[in-house]
Design a protein around this motif. Structure first.
Motif, PDB file in Angstrom:
ATOM      1  N   VAL A   3      64.681  65.374  33.688  1.00 45.52           N
ATOM      2  CA  VAL A   3      65.593  64.680  34.452  1.00 45.52           C
ATOM      3  C   VAL A   3      65.082  63.282  34.231  1.00 45.52           C
ATOM      4  O   VAL A   3      64.051  62.821  34.855  1.00 45.52           O
ATOM      5  N   ARG A   4      66.161  62.359  33.996  1.00 41.41           N
ATOM      6  CA  ARG A   4      65.832  60.984  33.934  1.00 41.41           C
ATOM      7  C   ARG A   4      67.383  60.244  34.491  1.00 41.41           C
ATOM      8  O   ARG A   4      68.272  60.510  33.961  1.00 41.41           O
ATOM      9  N   VAL A   5      67.455  59.830  35.548  1.00 37.85           N
ATOM     10  CA  VAL A   5      68.646  59.079  36.265  1.00 37.85           C
ATOM     11  C   VAL A   5      68.276  57.803  36.340  1.00 37.85           C
ATOM     12  O   VAL A   5      67.278  57.028  36.315  1.00 37.85           O
ATOM     13  N   ARG A   6      69.505  56.935  36.634  1.00 38.78           N
ATOM     14  CA  ARG A   6      69.385  55.499  36.832  1.00 38.78           C
ATOM     15  C   ARG A   6      70.349  55.039  37.825  1.00 38.78           C
ATOM     16  O   ARG A   6      71.298  55.694  37.902  1.00 38.78           O
ATOM     17  N   PHE A   7      69.982  53.878  38.344  1.00 40.34           N
ATOM     18  CA  PHE A   7      70.826  53.162  39.139  1.00 40.34           C
ATOM     19  C   PHE A   7      71.070  51.869  38.489  1.00 40.34           C
ATOM     20  O   PHE A   7      70.214  51.189  37.977  1.00 40.34           O
ATOM     21  N   ALA A   8      72.147  51.388  38.315  1.00 43.02           N
ATOM     22  CA  ALA A   8      72.636  50.069  37.171  1.00 43.02           C
ATOM     23  C   ALA A   8      73.554  49.330  38.041  1.00 43.02           C
ATOM     24  O   ALA A   8      74.640  48.909  37.606  1.00 43.02           O
ATOM     25  N   PRO A   9      72.864  48.561  38.944  1.00 45.47           N
ATOM     26  CA  PRO A   9      74.010  47.460  39.665  1.00 45.47           C
ATOM     27  C   PRO A   9      74.175  46.514  38.810  1.00 45.47           C
ATOM     28  O   PRO A   9      73.511  45.946  38.069  1.00 45.47           O
ATOM     29  N   SER A  10      75.246  45.824  39.079  1.00 41.10           N
ATOM     30  CA  SER A  10      75.612  44.462  38.481  1.00 41.10           C
ATOM     31  C   SER A  10      75.084  43.511  39.598  1.00 41.10           C
ATOM     32  O   SER A  10      75.719  43.578  40.672  1.00 41.10           O
ATOM     33  N   VAL A  17      76.485  49.028  50.978  1.00 43.07           N
ATOM     34  CA  VAL A  17      76.173  50.345  51.361  1.00 43.07           C
ATOM     35  C   VAL A  17      76.460  51.584  50.558  1.00 43.07           C
ATOM     36  O   VAL A  17      75.747  52.593  50.481  1.00 43.07           O
ATOM     37  N   GLY A  18      77.730  51.394  49.786  1.00 41.83           N
ATOM     38  CA  GLY A  18      77.964  52.234  48.736  1.00 41.83           C
ATOM     39  C   GLY A  18      76.911  52.547  47.712  1.00 41.83           C
ATOM     40  O   GLY A  18      76.814  53.491  47.142  1.00 41.83           O
ATOM     41  N   GLY A  19      76.654  51.190  47.334  1.00 42.17           N
ATOM     42  CA  GLY A  19      75.456  51.133  46.274  1.00 42.17           C
ATOM     43  C   GLY A  19      74.364  51.673  46.541  1.00 42.17           C
ATOM     44  O   GLY A  19      73.730  52.352  45.658  1.00 42.17           O
ATOM     45  N   ALA A  20      73.978  51.422  47.830  1.00 39.69           N
ATOM     46  CA  ALA A  20      72.569  52.021  48.378  1.00 39.69           C
ATOM     47  C   ALA A  20      72.695  53.332  48.576  1.00 39.69           C
ATOM     48  O   ALA A  20      71.660  54.103  48.157  1.00 39.69           O
ATOM     49  N   ARG A  21      73.854  54.062  48.605  1.00 40.75           N
ATOM     50  CA  ARG A  21      74.038  55.619  48.613  1.00 40.75           C
ATOM     51  C   ARG A  21      74.005  56.151  47.340  1.00 40.75           C
ATOM     52  O   ARG A  21      73.435  57.118  47.216  1.00 40.75           O
ATOM     53  N   THR A  22      74.548  55.266  46.548  1.00 41.39           N
ATOM     54  CA  THR A  22      74.476  55.958  45.022  1.00 41.39           C
ATOM     55  C   THR A  22      73.115  55.894  44.480  1.00 41.39           C
ATOM     56  O   THR A  22      72.572  56.964  43.920  1.00 41.39           O
ATOM     57  N   ALA A  23      72.323  54.590  44.894  1.00 40.60           N
ATOM     58  CA  ALA A  23      71.089  54.654  44.488  1.00 40.60           C
ATOM     59  C   ALA A  23      69.958  55.794  45.181  1.00 40.60           C
ATOM     60  O   ALA A  23      69.361  56.457  44.622  1.00 40.60           O
ATOM     61  N   LEU A  24      70.344  56.189  46.580  1.00 44.32           N
ATOM     62  CA  LEU A  24      69.611  57.118  47.092  1.00 44.32           C
ATOM     63  C   LEU A  24      69.928  58.663  46.332  1.00 44.32           C
ATOM     64  O   LEU A  24      68.698  59.339  46.359  1.00 44.32           O
ATOM     65  N   TYR A  25      71.124  58.806  45.922  1.00 44.57           N
ATOM     66  CA  TYR A  25      71.317  60.112  45.467  1.00 44.57           C
ATOM     67  C   TYR A  25      70.217  60.179  44.161  1.00 44.57           C
ATOM     68  O   TYR A  25      70.060  61.166  43.939  1.00 44.57           O
ATOM     69  N   ASN A  26      70.542  59.218  43.437  1.00 41.55           N
ATOM     70  CA  ASN A  26      69.881  59.275  42.126  1.00 41.55           C
ATOM     71  C   ASN A  26      68.203  59.346  42.534  1.00 41.55           C
ATOM     72  O   ASN A  26      67.592  60.237  41.786  1.00 41.55           O
ATOM     73  N   TYR A  27      67.842  58.735  43.314  1.00 43.95           N
ATOM     74  CA  TYR A  27      66.390  58.562  43.742  1.00 43.95           C
ATOM     75  C   TYR A  27      66.000  60.043  44.259  1.00 43.95           C
ATOM     76  O   TYR A  27      65.265  60.530  43.776  1.00 43.95           O
ATOM     77  N   LEU A  28      66.876  60.704  45.047  1.00 44.21           N
ATOM     78  CA  LEU A  28      66.719  62.064  45.732  1.00 44.21           C
ATOM     79  C   LEU A  28      66.642  63.089  44.561  1.00 44.21           C
ATOM     80  O   LEU A  28      65.727  63.675  44.427  1.00 44.21           O
ATOM     81  N   LEU A  64      64.494  49.769  51.492  1.00 46.55           N
ATOM     82  CA  LEU A  64      64.995  51.117  51.793  1.00 46.55           C
ATOM     83  C   LEU A  64      64.080  52.063  51.331  1.00 46.55           C
ATOM     84  O   LEU A  64      64.347  53.310  51.611  1.00 46.55           O
ATOM     85  N   GLY A  65      62.831  51.744  50.649  1.00 47.48           N
ATOM     86  CA  GLY A  65      61.940  52.749  50.021  1.00 47.48           C
ATOM     87  C   GLY A  65      62.371  53.379  48.854  1.00 47.48           C
ATOM     88  O   GLY A  65      61.771  54.320  48.314  1.00 47.48           O
ATOM     89  N   LEU A  66      63.458  52.917  48.097  1.00 52.93           N
ATOM     90  CA  LEU A  66      64.021  53.489  46.969  1.00 52.93           C
ATOM     91  C   LEU A  66      63.509  52.862  45.822  1.00 52.93           C
ATOM     92  O   LEU A  66      63.843  52.132  45.331  1.00 52.93           O
ATOM     93  N   THR A  67      62.100  53.274  45.579  1.00 56.42           N
ATOM     94  CA  THR A  67      61.381  52.465  44.677  1.00 56.42           C
ATOM     95  C   THR A  67      61.555  53.112  43.220  1.00 56.42           C
ATOM     96  O   THR A  67      61.796  54.527  43.135  1.00 56.42           O
ATOM     97  N   TRP A  68      61.405  52.230  42.116  1.00 55.00           N
ATOM     98  CA  TRP A  68      61.913  52.763  40.810  1.00 55.00           C
ATOM     99  C   TRP A  68      60.764  53.200  40.218  1.00 55.00           C
ATOM    100  O   TRP A  68      59.784  52.515  40.042  1.00 55.00           O
ATOM    101  N   ASP A  69      60.770  54.114  39.090  1.00 49.53           N
ATOM    102  CA  ASP A  69      59.587  54.444  38.470  1.00 49.53           C
ATOM    103  C   ASP A  69      59.571  53.716  37.184  1.00 49.53           C
ATOM    104  O   ASP A  69      58.613  53.515  36.365  1.00 49.53           O
ATOM    105  N   GLU A  70      60.919  53.016  36.654  1.00 47.42           N
ATOM    106  CA  GLU A  70      61.000  52.032  35.562  1.00 47.42           C
ATOM    107  C   GLU A  70      62.121  51.394  35.909  1.00 47.42           C
ATOM    108  O   GLU A  70      63.048  51.534  36.540  1.00 47.42           O
ATOM    109  N   GLY A  71      61.528  49.886  35.496  1.00 46.12           N
ATOM    110  CA  GLY A  71      62.950  48.895  35.719  1.00 46.12           C
ATOM    111  C   GLY A  71      62.108  47.480  35.837  1.00 46.12           C
ATOM    112  O   GLY A  71      60.927  47.733  35.332  1.00 46.12           O
TER     113      GLY A  71
END
Ligand code: GLU
Length: 244
Positions: A3-10, A17-28, A64-71
């Motif tokens: 599993v490899r997911v990404r959060f890709a903000p502009s 808050v919507g972006g944070a929620r998308t990031a949270l779902y990917n993270y979880l 928020l503690g949503l730390t990324w593994d790559e980026g």
């Protein structure tokens, strides 16, 4: 499948808050599957992207503690993680599509495109590029080049049939392909559009699941036809509602 997911903000503003929620779902999702959470900064809109927004997004995710593994700052071997630094990668794949006859140069000026749209509106025809630069003969192309018109690169879409996917959030989603037009892949300045850069990067970064807001649902059929044209495996899509 790993599993490899990404959060890709502009980076055109603060993390909302919507972006944070998308990031949270990917993270979880990544954490629950022993997967990898990638952060990619989609900064191809040079006029609207700012360093200040990049910093604000990185700081907010960290807070928020949503730390990324790559980026940014964490190289997983799939970088660079800023789209503005990946221009050569997009151009290479764009050239391959052009060579395969799946993309073509369009020389239409903004004024010509406006006139086309007005005509379509008047005739109550569907809006979209009508393909007038598709299949230009060599002398016409040479004349347009000589006029100094900077071309964009468009995808040569096959409008027959439907593009369908099984969305893990919304179930079966289908779009008639004749409502998608020959959309732009590379702008006249050589920078990629969102749909093209997103597909190239999701493939190059081996993303298995694309989880994002459902404001992107109409982009997904365009992205799927690109995966097909490039002969790449299509990721799993999940479009989450934007507002609860
Ligand atoms: N840069 C896009 C946005 O911020 C990302 C969309 C996507 O996740 O594909 O909306």
């Amino acid at each position: 499948m790993s599993v490899r997911v990404r959060f890709a903000p502009s980076p055109t503003g603060y993390l909302h808050v919507g972006g944070a929620r998308t990031a949270l779902y990917n993270y979880l999702f990544a954490r629950s599957r022993g997967g990898t959470f990638v952060l990619r900064i989609e900064d191809t809109d040079a006029a609207r992207s700012t360093d200040e927004s990049v910093r604000a997004i990185l700081d907010s995710l960290t807070w928020l503690g949503l730390t990324w593994d790559e980026g940014p700052g964490v190289d997983g071997g799939n970088g660079p993680y800023f789209q503005s630094e990946r221009r050569g990668i997009y151009q290479r794949h764009a050239a391959a599509l052009e060579q395969a006859g799946r993309a073509y140069r369009c020389y239409c000026t903004p004024a010509e495109l406006d006139a086309m749209r007005e005509e379509q509106a008047r005739a109550k025809l569907p809006q979209g590029y009508d393909g007038r630069c598709r299949g230009l003969d060599a002398p016409t192309r040479a004349r347009l080049e000589a006029e100094g018109r900077p071309p964009v690169l468009r995808f040569a879409l096959d409008p027959a049939g439907e593009t369908v996917w099984e969305d893990v959030v919304r179930g079966r989603v289908a779009f008639r392909r004749d409502v998608l037009d020959d959309f732009v892949l590379l702008r006249a300045d050589g920078l990629p559009t969102y749909n093209f850069a997103c597909v190239v990067d999701d493939h190059e970064m081996a993303i298995s699941h694309v989880i994002r807001g459902d404001d992107h649902i109409s982009n997904t059929p365009r992205q799927i036809v690109l995966y097909e044209a490039l002969g790449w495996e299509i990721p799993v899509f999940g479009h989450v509602s934007m507002i609860l």
